[in-house]
Structure formats: C-alpha cells, structure tokens
Motif scaffolding. Structure first.
Motif, PDB file in Angstrom:
ATOM      1  N   ASP A 125       0.858  -1.182   0.000  1.00 48.37           N
ATOM      2  CA  ASP A 125       0.000   0.000   0.000  1.00 48.37           C
ATOM      3  C   ASP A 125       0.892   1.228   0.000  1.00 48.37           C
ATOM      4  O   ASP A 125       1.966   1.229   0.610  1.00 48.37           O
ATOM      5  CB  ASP A 125      -0.874   0.041   1.258  1.00 48.37           C
ATOM      6  N   ILE A 126       0.439   2.268  -0.686  1.00 46.78           N
ATOM      7  CA  ILE A 126       1.112   3.563  -0.614  1.00 46.78           C
ATOM      8  C   ILE A 126       0.069   4.599  -0.233  1.00 46.78           C
ATOM      9  O   ILE A 126      -1.032   4.617  -0.777  1.00 46.78           O
ATOM     10  CB  ILE A 126       1.841   3.949  -1.921  1.00 46.78           C
ATOM     11  N   TYR A 127       0.419   5.415   0.742  1.00 45.60           N
ATOM     12  CA  TYR A 127      -0.461   6.468   1.217  1.00 45.60           C
ATOM     13  C   TYR A 127      -0.130   7.724   0.404  1.00 45.60           C
ATOM     14  O   TYR A 127       0.849   8.410   0.681  1.00 45.60           O
ATOM     15  CB  TYR A 127      -0.277   6.670   2.726  1.00 45.60           C
ATOM     16  N   LEU A 128      -0.953   7.942  -0.623  1.00 43.80           N
ATOM     17  CA  LEU A 128      -0.719   9.058  -1.528  1.00 43.80           C
ATOM     18  C   LEU A 128      -1.143  10.344  -0.833  1.00 43.80           C
ATOM     19  O   LEU A 128      -2.310  10.517  -0.476  1.00 43.80           O
ATOM     20  CB  LEU A 128      -1.480   8.853  -2.835  1.00 43.80           C
ATOM     21  N   ALA A 129      -0.182  11.218  -0.646  1.00 40.85           N
ATOM     22  CA  ALA A 129      -0.406  12.453   0.104  1.00 40.85           C
ATOM     23  C   ALA A 129      -0.835  13.584  -0.824  1.00 40.85           C
ATOM     24  O   ALA A 129      -0.607  13.539  -2.040  1.00 40.85           O
ATOM     25  CB  ALA A 129       0.870  12.834   0.845  1.00 40.85           C
ATOM     26  N   ARG A 130      -1.426  14.586  -0.214  1.00 42.19           N
ATOM     27  CA  ARG A 130      -1.829  15.785  -0.962  1.00 42.19           C
ATOM     28  C   ARG A 130      -0.619  16.343  -1.725  1.00 42.19           C
ATOM     29  O   ARG A 130      -0.714  16.704  -2.876  1.00 42.19           O
ATOM     30  CB  ARG A 130      -2.396  16.819   0.019  1.00 42.19           C
ATOM     31  N   LYS A 131       0.540  16.400  -1.076  1.00 40.26           N
ATOM     32  CA  LYS A 131       1.781  16.804  -1.749  1.00 40.26           C
ATOM     33  C   LYS A 131       2.496  15.521  -2.167  1.00 40.26           C
ATOM     34  O   LYS A 131       2.880  14.715  -1.322  1.00 40.26           O
ATOM     35  CB  LYS A 131       2.656  17.627  -0.803  1.00 40.26           C
ATOM     36  N   LYS A 132       2.708  15.341  -3.468  1.00 39.22           N
ATOM     37  CA  LYS A 132       3.263  14.083  -3.995  1.00 39.22           C
ATOM     38  C   LYS A 132       4.549  13.646  -3.310  1.00 39.22           C
ATOM     39  O   LYS A 132       4.738  12.468  -3.042  1.00 39.22           O
ATOM     40  CB  LYS A 132       3.534  14.208  -5.501  1.00 39.22           C
ATOM     41  N   THR A 133       5.439  14.570  -3.038  1.00 39.43           N
ATOM     42  CA  THR A 133       6.767  14.200  -2.550  1.00 39.43           C
ATOM     43  C   THR A 133       6.783  13.699  -1.114  1.00 39.43           C
ATOM     44  O   THR A 133       7.839  13.309  -0.617  1.00 39.43           O
ATOM     45  CB  THR A 133       7.756  15.374  -2.697  1.00 39.43           C
ATOM     46  N   VAL A 134       5.638  13.682  -0.426  1.00 39.57           N
ATOM     47  CA  VAL A 134       5.611  13.147   0.940  1.00 39.57           C
ATOM     48  C   VAL A 134       4.748  11.883   1.039  1.00 39.57           C
ATOM     49  O   VAL A 134       4.454  11.418   2.135  1.00 39.57           O
ATOM     50  CB  VAL A 134       5.183  14.215   1.990  1.00 39.57           C
ATOM     51  N   SER A 135       4.380  11.298  -0.095  1.00 36.79           N
ATOM     52  CA  SER A 135       3.664  10.015  -0.087  1.00 36.79           C
ATOM     53  C   SER A 135       4.595   8.932   0.432  1.00 36.79           C
ATOM     54  O   SER A 135       5.804   9.003   0.254  1.00 36.79           O
ATOM     55  CB  SER A 135       3.197   9.664  -1.506  1.00 36.79           C
ATOM     56  N   SER A 136       4.024   7.903   1.078  1.00 38.55           N
ATOM     57  CA  SER A 136       4.857   6.885   1.716  1.00 38.55           C
ATOM     58  C   SER A 136       4.128   5.556   1.822  1.00 38.55           C
ATOM     59  O   SER A 136       2.900   5.504   1.768  1.00 38.55           O
ATOM     60  CB  SER A 136       5.240   7.357   3.129  1.00 38.55           C
ATOM     61  N   VAL A 137       4.901   4.492   2.003  1.00 39.93           N
ATOM     62  CA  VAL A 137       4.313   3.187   2.316  1.00 39.93           C
ATOM     63  C   VAL A 137       3.994   3.108   3.809  1.00 39.93           C
ATOM     64  O   VAL A 137       3.407   2.135   4.265  1.00 39.93           O
ATOM     65  CB  VAL A 137       5.218   2.006   1.882  1.00 39.93           C
ATOM     66  N   PHE A 138       4.362   4.138   4.556  1.00 42.52           N
ATOM     67  CA  PHE A 138       4.012   4.259   5.967  1.00 42.52           C
ATOM     68  C   PHE A 138       2.930   5.323   6.114  1.00 42.52           C
ATOM     69  O   PHE A 138       2.961   6.347   5.415  1.00 42.52           O
ATOM     70  CB  PHE A 138       5.232   4.681   6.804  1.00 42.52           C
TER      71      PHE A 138
END
Length: 189
Positions: free
Chosen positions: A69-82
């Motif tokens: 799973d990837i937690y896609l954040a509002r700002k792309k560069t801070v998305s994470s698998v955590f």
C-alpha cells in the motif's frame, strides 16, 4: 582545490565514465546540490507514484519483491508506504500536505534486482528519499552497497511516519558496509 564536478580537466574522464547516481524518490527531480554534476551523471531514477511526471522506473525500492500500500499524500513528494504520523505532524504548519488523498498499490523490488535488470553493474552513489522506507531499501541493496562509495539519505530523528525506522537504525545498518556518517543538511520547521 578544484571541484571535480565542474573543473573542465575532468570532463574527458566523465564523458567515458559518467558517475552513476541511483535516485530513489525522484519525483522532485535531481536535487539542487547534484545540479553542478548533472552533465557528468548517468541517473537511474525510481519513482512509483504515478502522479509524478518524468522518466522514472515505476518501481518502489524495498527489502523484497512484493506489492505494498502507498499512502498518496496531498503533496506528492511526501507520499509513503508508511501512514503519516498525524499527531506529530499536526504540531507544525502546513501539515495538511501529508493528508492521505488515496491509498494505492505499488510494486516494489530490491535495488540489486532492479540494477541487474537495467544492466547497471557499477553504481557510484545512491540518493534516497523515500519517506521512511530507506532502511528497507538498503536491506535490498547489499550487493550495491558493497560497491558504491557514497550514500545520501533522508532520515528522521522522530516518527514523521508511523513505525518508520529512524536515523540510528539506518546509520547502524550502513556502518556494516563500511559507511560512516559524514555530513548533515538539517531541515526543520
């Protein structure tokens, strides 16, 4: 002392033997501090977030080949698998950039496999900024870490993401390969 990245007397060497940079977490493009060397680099870029534009290998790096799973954040560069640690992040301005807008799936693999597939045998540097998954990526890069001579890694000293490894764990792991902590670029709010 000459700067080996911009001194023209080194240009012929770099034309024949460019420095190979593995850029994991490449959605922001090549970092400013690498720009002076850009003409001498062959960059292999990894960015699994499909929202990012660029010539990337669309795999995430991890310690095994799987799907996460990837937690896609509002700002792309801070998305994470955590998952973002919202309690901690709420203490700072602009924390909404970490808000999860979607949970997606990404394919991940070990760096050693990905470099073999790309027929890269001699990477020189790893620049890694994958929002908390740096240790897992290093765990899948044992053969590569034995050969390279430099690592630039984003690390945290507090849990920006739930359950992420912190600086001390990453530092201890890299020391097993002969790396030593050399410099820090502090980023703070």
């Amino acid at each position: 002392m000459a700067n080996i990245f911009i001194d023209e007397k080194f240009s012929k060497i770099y034309e024949q033997h460019p420095l190979i940079l593995v850029d994991a977490g490449a959605s922001g493009g090549i970092p400013k501090r690498w720009k002076m060397a850009e003409k001498h680099l062959k960059t292999i870029s990894f960015e699994p977030d499909g929202r990012s534009q660029g010539d990337f290998l669309r795999k995430g790096l991890y310690n095994k080949k799987t799907e996460l799973d990837i937690y896609l954040a509002r700002k792309k560069t801070v998305s994470s698998v955590f998952k973002p640690n919202k309690d901690f992040l709420a203490l700072f301005p602009n924390s909404e950039r970490f808000d999860t807008v979607e949970v997606g799936k990404i394919e991940v693999d070990i760096l050693d496999n990905q470099l073999k597939e790309a027929k890269v045998n001699d990477a020189d540097f790893i620049k890694i900024d994958i929002q908390g998954a740096e240790l897992a990526a290093f765990e899948g890069a044992g053969e590569t870490l034995e050969k390279i001579f430099g690592v630039e890694a984003e690390v945290e000293f507090v849990y920006q993401y739930e359950g992420q490894p912190l600086f001390c764990q990453i530092d201890a792991f890299l020391r097993k390969f002969g790396f030593e902590f050399w410099d820090i670029e502090p980023v703070h709010w």
